[in-house]
Motif scaffolding. Structure first.
Motif, PDB file in Angstrom:
ATOM      1  N   THR A   2      -5.867  -7.034  -4.699  1.00 34.27           N
ATOM      2  CA  THR A   2      -5.795  -8.294  -5.439  1.00 34.27           C
ATOM      3  C   THR A   2      -6.652  -9.359  -4.758  1.00 34.27           C
ATOM      4  O   THR A   2      -6.633  -9.476  -3.543  1.00 34.27           O
ATOM      5  N   THR A   3      -7.397 -10.091  -5.567  1.00 32.63           N
ATOM      6  CA  THR A   3      -8.176 -11.191  -4.982  1.00 32.63           C
ATOM      7  C   THR A   3      -7.341 -12.464  -5.093  1.00 32.63           C
ATOM      8  O   THR A   3      -6.691 -12.687  -6.103  1.00 32.63           O
ATOM      9  N   LEU A   4      -7.350 -13.252  -4.057  1.00 30.62           N
ATOM     10  CA  LEU A   4      -6.590 -14.490  -4.086  1.00 30.62           C
ATOM     11  C   LEU A   4      -7.503 -15.612  -4.543  1.00 30.62           C
ATOM     12  O   LEU A   4      -8.549 -15.820  -3.977  1.00 30.62           O
ATOM     13  N   ARG A   5      -7.093 -16.266  -5.621  1.00 28.53           N
ATOM     14  CA  ARG A   5      -7.912 -17.371  -6.142  1.00 28.53           C
ATOM     15  C   ARG A   5      -7.069 -18.595  -6.389  1.00 28.53           C
ATOM     16  O   ARG A   5      -5.950 -18.485  -6.869  1.00 28.53           O
ATOM     17  N   LEU A 145       3.591  -9.633  -2.737  1.00 29.00           N
ATOM     18  CA  LEU A 145       4.456  -9.051  -3.773  1.00 29.00           C
ATOM     19  C   LEU A 145       5.891  -8.940  -3.281  1.00 29.00           C
ATOM     20  O   LEU A 145       6.836  -9.256  -4.005  1.00 29.00           O
ATOM     21  N   THR A 146       6.050  -8.490  -2.032  1.00 31.69           N
ATOM     22  CA  THR A 146       7.392  -8.357  -1.451  1.00 31.69           C
ATOM     23  C   THR A 146       8.087  -9.715  -1.441  1.00 31.69           C
ATOM     24  O   THR A 146       9.258  -9.827  -1.805  1.00 31.69           O
ATOM     25  N   LEU A 147       7.379 -10.741  -1.046  1.00 33.28           N
ATOM     26  CA  LEU A 147       7.969 -12.079  -0.977  1.00 33.28           C
ATOM     27  C   LEU A 147       8.386 -12.556  -2.367  1.00 33.28           C
ATOM     28  O   LEU A 147       9.487 -13.073  -2.554  1.00 33.28           O
ATOM     29  N   ALA A 148       7.495 -12.370  -3.332  1.00 30.62           N
ATOM     30  CA  ALA A 148       7.803 -12.830  -4.700  1.00 30.62           C
ATOM     31  C   ALA A 148       9.026 -12.085  -5.229  1.00 30.62           C
ATOM     32  O   ALA A 148       9.929 -12.688  -5.811  1.00 30.62           O
ATOM     33  N   ASN A 149       9.089 -10.770  -4.987  1.00 32.09           N
ATOM     34  CA  ASN A 149      10.244  -9.979  -5.457  1.00 32.09           C
ATOM     35  C   ASN A 149      11.539 -10.420  -4.799  1.00 32.09           C
ATOM     36  O   ASN A 149      12.609 -10.277  -5.371  1.00 32.09           O
ATOM     37  N   ARG A 150      11.452 -10.938  -3.596  1.00 32.14           N
ATOM     38  CA  ARG A 150      12.656 -11.357  -2.877  1.00 32.14           C
ATOM     39  C   ARG A 150      13.001 -12.826  -3.159  1.00 32.14           C
ATOM     40  O   ARG A 150      13.877 -13.385  -2.515  1.00 32.14           O
ATOM     41  N   PRO A 201      -3.768 -25.570  -0.974  1.00 31.36           N
ATOM     42  CA  PRO A 201      -2.615 -24.809  -1.460  1.00 31.36           C
ATOM     43  C   PRO A 201      -2.855 -24.399  -2.915  1.00 31.36           C
ATOM     44  O   PRO A 201      -3.469 -25.140  -3.675  1.00 31.36           O
ATOM     45  N   TYR A 202      -2.383 -23.225  -3.306  1.00 30.77           N
ATOM     46  CA  TYR A 202      -2.644 -22.736  -4.663  1.00 30.77           C
ATOM     47  C   TYR A 202      -1.559 -21.748  -5.085  1.00 30.77           C
ATOM     48  O   TYR A 202      -0.816 -21.224  -4.243  1.00 30.77           O
ATOM     49  N   LEU A 203      -1.519 -21.487  -6.401  1.00 31.05           N
ATOM     50  CA  LEU A 203      -0.598 -20.481  -6.943  1.00 31.05           C
ATOM     51  C   LEU A 203      -1.262 -19.115  -6.834  1.00 31.05           C
ATOM     52  O   LEU A 203      -2.408 -18.944  -7.253  1.00 31.05           O
ATOM     53  N   VAL A 204      -0.544 -18.154  -6.278  1.00 34.14           N
ATOM     54  CA  VAL A 204      -1.092 -16.805  -6.155  1.00 34.14           C
ATOM     55  C   VAL A 204      -0.879 -16.088  -7.486  1.00 34.14           C
ATOM     56  O   VAL A 204       0.248 -16.042  -7.981  1.00 34.14           O
ATOM     57  N   PRO A 205      -1.956 -15.545  -8.090  1.00 40.05           N
ATOM     58  CA  PRO A 205      -1.755 -14.810  -9.340  1.00 40.05           C
ATOM     59  C   PRO A 205      -1.052 -13.483  -9.059  1.00 40.05           C
ATOM     60  O   PRO A 205      -1.550 -12.660  -8.308  1.00 40.05           O
ATOM     61  N   LEU A 206       0.137 -13.293  -9.617  1.00 36.27           N
ATOM     62  CA  LEU A 206       0.902 -12.063  -9.401  1.00 36.27           C
ATOM     63  C   LEU A 206       1.301 -11.491 -10.754  1.00 36.27           C
ATOM     64  O   LEU A 206       1.455 -12.241 -11.721  1.00 36.27           O
ATOM     65  N   PRO A 207       1.452 -10.167 -10.863  1.00 36.70           N
ATOM     66  CA  PRO A 207       1.851  -9.566 -12.136  1.00 36.70           C
ATOM     67  C   PRO A 207       3.180 -10.129 -12.636  1.00 36.70           C
ATOM     68  O   PRO A 207       3.378 -10.326 -13.828  1.00 36.70           O
TER      69      PRO A 207
END
Ligand SMILES: [Zn+2]
Length: 330
Positions: A2-5, A145-150, A201-207
């Protein structure tokens, strides 16, 4: 991969800045350096935590403490760690084992590492962290992803500087690490590619879900670090030059519209007379009063220019969940 933008702009809130302290303990420096003595888990938390809390209480500053799970797991540190939460500071997760090679963990080991730290940090402080900073500024899409899931709100593990490989070379030079130890630490303090990451600071695009990334600030354009350990190191040559560099870095952030996020370490609050060792770390030959004087002057400047907030408040401002004017104004 994943690219972070960056997706979220930060216009209109340029007077916001966040502050955090990575509560790296004595043993974690020895571990990173490959010194077997780390297994005794030597600690200076009983010295540094009361000192730091008093320092921030005097300045009416609230910040985020990233706590290491291994320290939270030991009863002897509970009073110190709970005092941080009681004083109203935010508690973040700084992993359990503090292994700067976290990016090499398999997904299930990573999940266990983050969850174990969370459990012990919550037990010690009464607070379940919603913010994470990886040790050694290691971050991968699977960490995010782990952080977002938690249910985490933000990650603060990126360090967009080109200086990482230089810092690593310095660490290796002053260590007894063999080939294997060096290989494990091959991305310690980041790679040249990390220098291309966003500064704001930015929002990480995640599924699924969402996560705010708050990078450790570097000076825009040149991307040189300006956290307090660097300022103190410069001040060993000239106090004036160290502080002038700090002011220039903040000025560059303002010009570039970057909300800074400043990083502190316990060693910024430990002087020569504390006699804890760690002479290999830059600035450890300075007397405590000189160090506190520099930290005080730098933070005074930081507070003069910005409304200083915790990392979680900073993340909520980026998410639009917290109005900018509601941020703590000191
Ligand atoms: Zn750390």
């Amino acid at each position: 991969m994943t690219t972070l933008r960056p997706r979220a702009g930060s216009r209109g809130s340029d007077h916001i800045a966040s502050l955090s302290l990575d509560l790296d303990n004595h043993w974690s420096y020895l571990k990173t350096r490959g010194d077997a003595h780390w297994e005794m888990l030597p600690s200076y938390l009983h010295i540094v935590v009361p000192r730091v809390l008093e320092f921030f209480a005097k300045r009416a500053l609230k910040l985020t403490f990233f706590v290491v799970g291994q320290d939270a797991a030991l009863e002897q540190h509970h009073d110190a760690l709970r005092a941080i939460a009681t004083a109203g500071h935010e508690i973040g997760n700084h992993s359990f084992h503090h292994e700067p090679w976290l990016h090499r963990y398999e997904a299930d080991a990573l999940e266990r590492e983050i969850a174990l730290a969370e459990t012990h940090i919550e037990r010690a402080t009464g607070v379940r962290p919603v913010g994470f900073r990886g040790p050694g500024f290691s971050v991968t899409p699977s960490v995010l992803l782990t952080l977002a899931n938690r249910g985490y709100v933000y990650d603060a593990s990126t360090f967009p500087t080109f200086i990482g490989p230089l810092a690593r070379a310095y660490y290796f030079m002053r260590s007894n690490l063999g080939r294997e130890g060096r290989e494990t630490r091959s991305a310690l303090f980041g790679t040249v590619k990390d220098g291309m990451r966003p500064l704001r600071p930015y929002l990480v695009p995640l599924p699924e879900g969402r996560l705010v990334e708050i990078p450790v600030s570097v000076m825009p354009l040149v991307r040189l670090p300006f956290h307090l350990s660097y300022i103190i190191y410069l001040a060993t040559f000239s106090r004036g030059a160290g502080l002038a560099y700090f002011r220039a870095a903040l000025g560059a952030c303002q010009t570039a519209g970057v909300q800074p996020s400043l990083l502190l370490h316990p060693l910024d609050f430990l002087g020569k007379e504390d006699d804890i060792g760690l002479e290999f770390f830059p600035g450890m030959n300075l007397a405590l009063a000189s160090k506190l004087d520099i930290v005080d002057a730098a933070l005074h400047e930081y507070q003069r220019r910005y409304s200083v907030v915790t990392m979680l408040e900073h993340a909520r401002i980026v998410l639009g969940e917290m109005p900018v004017q509601a941020a703590t104004v000191v």
